[in-house]
Write a protein that holds these residues in place. Structure first.
Motif, PDB file in Angstrom:
ATOM      1  N   THR A 209      22.326 -14.562 -12.647  1.00 55.84           N
ATOM      2  CA  THR A 209      21.567 -13.919 -11.565  1.00 55.84           C
ATOM      3  C   THR A 209      20.159 -13.572 -12.032  1.00 55.84           C
ATOM      4  OG1 THR A 209      23.612 -12.951 -10.680  1.00 55.84           O
ATOM      5  CG2 THR A 209      21.530 -12.011  -9.907  1.00 55.84           C
ATOM      6  N   LYS A 210      19.186 -14.005 -11.249  1.00 56.22           N
ATOM      7  CA  LYS A 210      17.789 -13.718 -11.560  1.00 56.22           C
ATOM      8  C   LYS A 210      17.478 -12.264 -11.218  1.00 56.22           C
ATOM      9  CE  LYS A 210      13.115 -15.369 -10.541  1.00 56.22           C
ATOM     10  NZ  LYS A 210      12.319 -16.351  -9.781  1.00 56.22           N
ATOM     11  N   VAL A 211      16.690 -11.621 -12.074  1.00 61.49           N
ATOM     12  CA  VAL A 211      16.292 -10.228 -11.869  1.00 61.49           C
ATOM     13  C   VAL A 211      14.780 -10.155 -11.737  1.00 61.49           C
ATOM     14  CG1 VAL A 211      16.308  -7.891 -12.819  1.00 61.49           C
ATOM     15  CG2 VAL A 211      18.274  -9.384 -13.164  1.00 61.49           C
ATOM     16  N   GLU A 212      14.311  -9.417 -10.748  1.00 68.17           N
ATOM     17  CA  GLU A 212      12.883  -9.228 -10.543  1.00 68.17           C
ATOM     18  C   GLU A 212      12.566  -7.733 -10.595  1.00 68.17           C
ATOM     19  OE1 GLU A 212      11.668 -11.092  -6.946  1.00 68.17           O
ATOM     20  OE2 GLU A 212      12.282 -13.099  -7.591  1.00 68.17           O
ATOM     21  N   PHE A 213      11.471  -7.395 -11.246  1.00 71.97           N
ATOM     22  CA  PHE A 213      11.055  -6.002 -11.377  1.00 71.97           C
ATOM     23  C   PHE A 213       9.825  -5.735 -10.524  1.00 71.97           C
ATOM     24  CE2 PHE A 213      13.649  -6.564 -15.069  1.00 71.97           C
ATOM     25  CZ  PHE A 213      14.215  -5.318 -15.302  1.00 71.97           C
ATOM     26  N   VAL A 214       9.845  -4.621  -9.836  1.00 70.08           N
ATOM     27  CA  VAL A 214       8.679  -4.149  -9.085  1.00 70.08           C
ATOM     28  C   VAL A 214       8.354  -2.758  -9.606  1.00 70.08           C
ATOM     29  CG1 VAL A 214       7.684  -3.662  -6.832  1.00 70.08           C
ATOM     30  CG2 VAL A 214       9.414  -5.455  -7.066  1.00 70.08           C
ATOM     31  N   MET A 215       7.168  -2.605 -10.189  1.00 68.96           N
ATOM     32  CA  MET A 215       6.772  -1.340 -10.802  1.00 68.96           C
ATOM     33  C   MET A 215       5.656  -0.697  -9.993  1.00 68.96           C
ATOM     34  SD  MET A 215       6.267  -0.616 -14.760  1.00 68.96           S
ATOM     35  CE  MET A 215       6.032   1.036 -15.381  1.00 68.96           C
ATOM     36  N   THR A 216       5.697   0.632  -9.883  1.00 72.61           N
ATOM     37  CA  THR A 216       4.710   1.334  -9.070  1.00 72.61           C
ATOM     38  C   THR A 216       3.609   1.946  -9.931  1.00 72.61           C
ATOM     39  OG1 THR A 216       5.907   3.450  -9.122  1.00 72.61           O
ATOM     40  CG2 THR A 216       6.504   1.884  -7.384  1.00 72.61           C
ATOM     41  N   VAL A 217       2.400   2.014  -9.347  1.00 71.61           N
ATOM     42  CA  VAL A 217       1.239   2.633 -10.005  1.00 71.61           C
ATOM     43  C   VAL A 217       0.469   3.429  -8.952  1.00 71.61           C
ATOM     44  CG1 VAL A 217       0.936   0.924 -11.839  1.00 71.61           C
ATOM     45  CG2 VAL A 217      -0.133   0.540  -9.613  1.00 71.61           C
ATOM     46  N   PRO A 218      -0.278   4.460  -9.361  1.00 70.41           N
ATOM     47  CA  PRO A 218      -1.086   5.220  -8.400  1.00 70.41           C
ATOM     48  C   PRO A 218      -2.130   4.339  -7.720  1.00 70.41           C
ATOM     49  CG  PRO A 218      -0.867   6.437 -10.460  1.00 70.41           C
ATOM     50  CD  PRO A 218      -0.329   5.055 -10.714  1.00 70.41           C
ATOM     51  N   ARG A 245       6.028  -7.471 -11.071  1.00 69.19           N
ATOM     52  CA  ARG A 245       4.860  -7.274 -10.218  1.00 69.19           C
ATOM     53  C   ARG A 245       4.612  -5.782 -10.020  1.00 69.19           C
ATOM     54  NH1 ARG A 245       7.261  -9.895  -4.801  1.00 69.19           N
ATOM     55  NH2 ARG A 245       8.536 -10.953  -6.351  1.00 69.19           N
ATOM     56  N   LEU A 246       3.446  -5.457  -9.492  1.00 73.81           N
ATOM     57  CA  LEU A 246       3.079  -4.067  -9.254  1.00 73.81           C
ATOM     58  C   LEU A 246       2.914  -3.807  -7.765  1.00 73.81           C
ATOM     59  CD1 LEU A 246       0.298  -3.403 -11.934  1.00 73.81           C
ATOM     60  CD2 LEU A 246       2.746  -2.997 -12.143  1.00 73.81           C
ATOM     61  N   ILE A 247       3.116  -2.543  -7.366  1.00 80.70           N
ATOM     62  CA  ILE A 247       2.826  -2.083  -6.009  1.00 80.70           C
ATOM     63  C   ILE A 247       2.327  -0.656  -6.125  1.00 80.70           C
ATOM     64  CG2 ILE A 247       5.214  -1.322  -5.648  1.00 80.70           C
ATOM     65  CD1 ILE A 247       4.886  -1.909  -2.673  1.00 80.70           C
ATOM     66  N   GLU A 249       1.959   3.269  -5.398  1.00 88.63           N
ATOM     67  CA  GLU A 249       3.001   4.250  -5.079  1.00 88.63           C
ATOM     68  C   GLU A 249       3.029   4.636  -3.599  1.00 88.63           C
ATOM     69  OE1 GLU A 249       2.859   6.065  -9.616  1.00 88.63           O
ATOM     70  OE2 GLU A 249       2.016   7.212  -7.949  1.00 88.63           O
ATOM     71  N   PRO A 250       1.891   4.986  -2.984  1.00 87.94           N
ATOM     72  CA  PRO A 250       1.980   5.345  -1.563  1.00 87.94           C
ATOM     73  C   PRO A 250       2.346   4.169  -0.670  1.00 87.94           C
ATOM     74  CG  PRO A 250      -0.303   5.376  -2.311  1.00 87.94           C
ATOM     75  CD  PRO A 250       0.550   5.226  -3.523  1.00 87.94           C
ATOM     76  N   GLU A 251       1.964   2.942  -1.085  1.00 91.76           N
ATOM     77  CA  GLU A 251       2.372   1.785  -0.287  1.00 91.76           C
ATOM     78  C   GLU A 251       3.885   1.593  -0.366  1.00 91.76           C
ATOM     79  OE1 GLU A 251       1.716  -3.032  -0.227  1.00 91.76           O
ATOM     80  OE2 GLU A 251      -0.045  -1.753  -0.425  1.00 91.76           O
ATOM     81  N   ALA A 252       4.449   1.782  -1.557  1.00 90.61           N
ATOM     82  CA  ALA A 252       5.905   1.695  -1.701  1.00 90.61           C
ATOM     83  C   ALA A 252       6.585   2.753  -0.829  1.00 90.61           C
ATOM     84  CB  ALA A 252       6.304   1.871  -3.160  1.00 90.61           C
ATOM     85  N   ALA A 253       6.032   3.972  -0.843  1.00 87.75           N
ATOM     86  CA  ALA A 253       6.595   5.043  -0.015  1.00 87.75           C
ATOM     87  C   ALA A 253       6.501   4.689   1.461  1.00 87.75           C
ATOM     88  CB  ALA A 253       5.868   6.354  -0.296  1.00 87.75           C
ATOM     89  N   ALA A 254       5.377   4.070   1.862  1.00 85.92           N
ATOM     90  CA  ALA A 254       5.199   3.688   3.262  1.00 85.92           C
ATOM     91  C   ALA A 254       6.210   2.629   3.675  1.00 85.92           C
ATOM     92  CB  ALA A 254       3.777   3.178   3.485  1.00 85.92           C
ATOM     93  N   VAL A 255       6.480   1.669   2.792  1.00 86.07           N
ATOM     94  CA  VAL A 255       7.458   0.621   3.090  1.00 86.07           C
ATOM     95  C   VAL A 255       8.800   1.254   3.450  1.00 86.07           C
ATOM     96  CG1 VAL A 255       8.799  -1.265   2.092  1.00 86.07           C
ATOM     97  CG2 VAL A 255       6.336  -1.135   1.677  1.00 86.07           C
ATOM     98  N   TYR A 256       9.211   2.240   2.651  1.00 91.15           N
ATOM     99  CA  TYR A 256      10.504   2.889   2.897  1.00 91.15           C
ATOM    100  C   TYR A 256      10.471   3.799   4.118  1.00 91.15           C
ATOM    101  CZ  TYR A 256      14.261   6.276   2.511  1.00 91.15           C
ATOM    102  OH  TYR A 256      15.315   7.096   2.795  1.00 91.15           O
ATOM    103  N   THR A 257       9.481   4.687   4.185  1.00 89.51           N
ATOM    104  CA  THR A 257       9.506   5.721   5.223  1.00 89.51           C
ATOM    105  C   THR A 257       9.245   5.169   6.622  1.00 89.51           C
ATOM    106  OG1 THR A 257       7.188   6.238   4.723  1.00 89.51           O
ATOM    107  CG2 THR A 257       8.857   7.576   3.661  1.00 89.51           C
ATOM    108  N   LEU A 258       8.305   4.219   6.751  1.00 90.67           N
ATOM    109  CA  LEU A 258       8.033   3.681   8.080  1.00 90.67           C
ATOM    110  C   LEU A 258       9.209   2.873   8.612  1.00 90.67           C
ATOM    111  CD1 LEU A 258       4.262   2.657   7.833  1.00 90.67           C
ATOM    112  CD2 LEU A 258       5.261   4.700   8.858  1.00 90.67           C
ATOM    113  N   LYS A 259       9.937   2.226   7.706  1.00 88.37           N
ATOM    114  CA  LYS A 259      11.139   1.517   8.143  1.00 88.37           C
ATOM    115  C   LYS A 259      12.260   2.495   8.494  1.00 88.37           C
ATOM    116  CE  LYS A 259      10.456  -2.920   5.852  1.00 88.37           C
ATOM    117  NZ  LYS A 259      10.634  -3.732   7.066  1.00 88.37           N
ATOM    118  N   ALA A 260      12.232   3.677   7.857  1.00 83.39           N
ATOM    119  CA  ALA A 260      13.272   4.671   8.125  1.00 83.39           C
ATOM    120  C   ALA A 260      13.051   5.380   9.456  1.00 83.39           C
ATOM    121  CB  ALA A 260      13.322   5.699   6.994  1.00 83.39           C
TER     122      ALA A 260
END
Length: 651
Positions: A209-218, A245-247, A249-260
């Motif tokens: 199984t391939k594993v991909e990492f997404v790391m957050t930065v300010p 890859r990087l994303i 932090e607030p964009e990552a939060a937006a991805v989760y919260t706006l979908k929620a």
């Protein structure tokens, strides 16, 4: 005709700066849910692992692509004694058996904590996990490195409670630098995550199984700091055989919260401000809904941030306790009864900071077992009695800074005629009831409509300036959950706002109406007066940029016969509102891009001859730059075709 000639070099080509991509197979951890059964088709699926490397706490979540609803957050950690926690302290220490490195960049001074970025990869980490303590593995009195993440960005001011000298002394003792410490900490995160995933899914499943990492930065970090984070994660193993890859932090939060948020609560044109309030920093970005199915947004204001996280409350609490019981008794308690101090601090951290509400808590009793009663100090039966007013005194200066940051985003949107529909509060500090109530009262309180005998629809709508404040479920892990969703579904952000002006310097023909005479020089090659160090700004601060649309920089480069075709160019940034027309002190060198043009076919070079018979080859090319969530992507093209090889060296 103006001829633009790069002065600080030229050239560039496809490299992802701040978003490395590697392929792989095994990797990372999470808890809960049933493990898939290993089968031949599983190799086509992936495990997506999100890593939220925070100032005070870090978190990890994972999801298997064939079961996207089952997002697991790691909750068990070494040294946790069976207690579950959504995150682990971002703390690390070395013991006296730590192996000294044989090659590392020596610091020039006690405050030179971060090595030059050219040496980031040359500093190797040779200690084993047995030489490192991290996370929950410390006793209260143990020395440790804290807030090491903040040292990665030289452009950001350090909080008063982070001592560069003390950090440098700890690192020097074990011949380490900040990049080593960050890499060593992330290596522990990686190892624990891998172990957790293997326990859940099994070795045979993980092997295919391939594993991909997404790391957050300010979001407010410099490009160099984002690249340093990527390099540290790569050294820790997250880029070894894996996609990384990087994303932001607030964009990552937006991805989760706006979908929620329920779909019927979102409308095209709505603007939401995501406030990621963490332990050290508060990071904000505003997003505008552009499409509902599938959900797509664009950044509607440039991201902002500040050092006003919840860690500042801890140090204000510490000052409060010192003033209440006296400096001598306070120092004695910390030295002789460290568990007493840690118990009081833990109670403040886990109960007061998160749950304090002045309506429900007129008085709070903070445990300090073993301290004698003192009516004047407010000590009674091993408790320090704190009134609501005293707690508010601790909170208010920090809360005020957060409100000002949010207000800056709100005002900026309204000045452009935009409607602000909501403020989404996430992060560890984002769980605070008091912070929520203060933002709610500041932005959502509307004066009652004027009395009329026959109410109108306009009256019923209330104050258009009122903004709803939302505190979603799982606020503390919203960033890491969003990082996983970003890896799972791709980016929902169609365009972003550039944080800085981005440009390059060039030489051009002297124009007496535009250029000072003192700046001109004679070019024997072009046989005319020239000026150098002119700035061409290709992207303006606040400009809308898209991952799907590259910004092209045009260059003309000249080569004498036999001259090297390996060229350099500097990417320069400016954070002022108005960028200057010439290179000057205060501009920010982002990175040097070195390009090998030997791959460009010779017929694409044009042979020119001066009036004195000097021959040279001329090449026109473009540098295409794309800005994504937390990265810069460069490509060199000649006549629209990609050529050559580029490396990026951050300053």
């Amino acid at each position: 005709m103006t001829t633009a000639l790069p002065v600080r070099g030229s050239g560039v080509t496809s490299v992802r700066v701040g978003a490395g991509r590697r392929d792989s197979n095994p990797a990372l951890g999470a808890t809960g849910g049933g493990a898939p059964t290993a089968n031949p088709t599983a190799a086509a699926d992936r495990l997506i692992v999100g890593v939220d490397f925070g100032t005070t706490y870090s978190g990890v979540a994972a999801v298997y692509t064939s079961n996207p609803e089952d997002v697991d957050v790691i909750k068990t950690w070494p040294g946790g004694n069976g207690i579950t926690s959504d995150k682990v302290p971002t703390e690390i220490a070395y013991d006296d058996t730590t192996v000294k490195k044989e090659s590392s960049s020596p610091s020039n001074s006690s405050t030179s904590l971060v090595p030059s970025f050219s040496n980031l990869l040359s500093a190797t980490t040779e200690n084993s996990s047995s030489n490192v303590k991290w996370g929950f593995q410390f006793k209260p009195e143990d020395a440790r490195l804290r807030c090491i993440k903040l040292f990665l960005d030289r452009n950001q001011k350090l909080p008063h409670f982070v001592s560069p000298l003390e950090t440098a002394a700890q690192l020097r003792k074990y011949d380490r630098n900040v990049m080593d410490a960050v890499s060593d900490y992330l290596a522990q995160i990686y190892k624990h995550t891998m172990d957790t995933l293997r326990k859940r899914y099994g070795e045979s499943f993980m092997s295919i199984t391939k594993v991909e990492f997404v790391m957050t930065v300010p979001a407010v970090w410099s490009d160099a700091a984002k690249n340093a984070t990527l390099q540290a994660a790569d050294r820790a193993g997250m880029g070894d055989r894996h996609n990384l890859r990087l994303i932001s932090e607030p964009e990552a939060a937006a991805v989760y919260t706006l979908k929620a948020i329920q779909p019927n609560h979102l409308k095209i044109g709505d603007n939401f401000i995501v406030c990621d309030a963490g332990g050290g920093t508060v990071d904000l970005i505003s997003y505008k809904i552009t499409q509902l199915e599938p959900l797509r947004v664009e950044e509607s204001a440039v991201g902002t941030g500040g050092l006003c996280g919840s860690a500042f409350l801890n140090y204000r609490f510490e000052d409060h306790v010192r003033s209440r019981i006296g400096a001598e008794r306070y120092e004695s308690m910390k030295e002789k009864k460290p568990k007493t101090w840690q118990m009081g601090l833990k109670y403040f951290e886990e109960f007061v900071k998160r749950n304090f509400n002045e309506e429900d808590h007129q008085e709070v009793n903070v445990p300090f077992p073993g301290l004698p009663d003192d009516e004047e100090a407010g000590l009674d039966s091993g408790f320090l009695i704190m009134t609501a007013e005293q707690i508010k005194t601790i909170f208010e200066p920090v809360i005020r800074e957060v409100c000002e940051l949010v207000e800056g985003q709100v005002d900026g949107l309204r000045q452009k005629g935009e409607i602000v529909s909501g403020i989404v509060l996430v992060g560890g500090f984002g769980q605070s009831n008091y912070l929520y109530n203060r933002l709610e009262s500041h932005f959502h309180t509307a004066a009652p409509p004027p009395y009329t005998e026959r109410p109108t629809h306009a009256t019923a709508k209330g104050d258009p300036k009122a903004v709803e404040v939302m505190q979603p479920l799982y606020a503390w892990t919203a960033v890491v959950r969003g990082a996983v969703l970003r890896g799972l579904e791709g980016s929902m952000v169609v365009s972003r706002r550039s944080r800085w002006h981005y440009g390059t310097s060039y030489a051009t023909v002297f124009d007496e109406e535009r250029h000072p005479v003192s700046d001109r020089y004679w070019s024997p090659l072009w046989e005319r007066w020239m000026v150098s160090d002119r700035m061409q700004w290709h992207i303006a601060k606040g400009e809308q940029v898209s991952e799907r649309r590259a910004v092209s920089f045009h260059y003309t480069r000249n080569f004498r016969p036999g001259q090297s075709l390996i060229v350099e160019d500097d990417l320069i940034a400016c954070d002022a509102d108005v960028a200057p027309g010439a290179f000057q002190k205060g501009l920010i060198p982002v990175c040097s891009l070195t390009t090998d043009l030997n791959a460009v076919p010779k017929p694409l070079f044009t042979r020119l001859t001066t009036t004195k018979g000097i021959e040279f080859d001329n090449l026109d090319f473009t540098l295409d730059m794309t800005i994504d969530s937390a990265a810069l992507v460069f490509e060199l093209k000649v006549d629209g075709v990609r050529y050559g090889h580029v490396t990026a060296k951050f300053h």
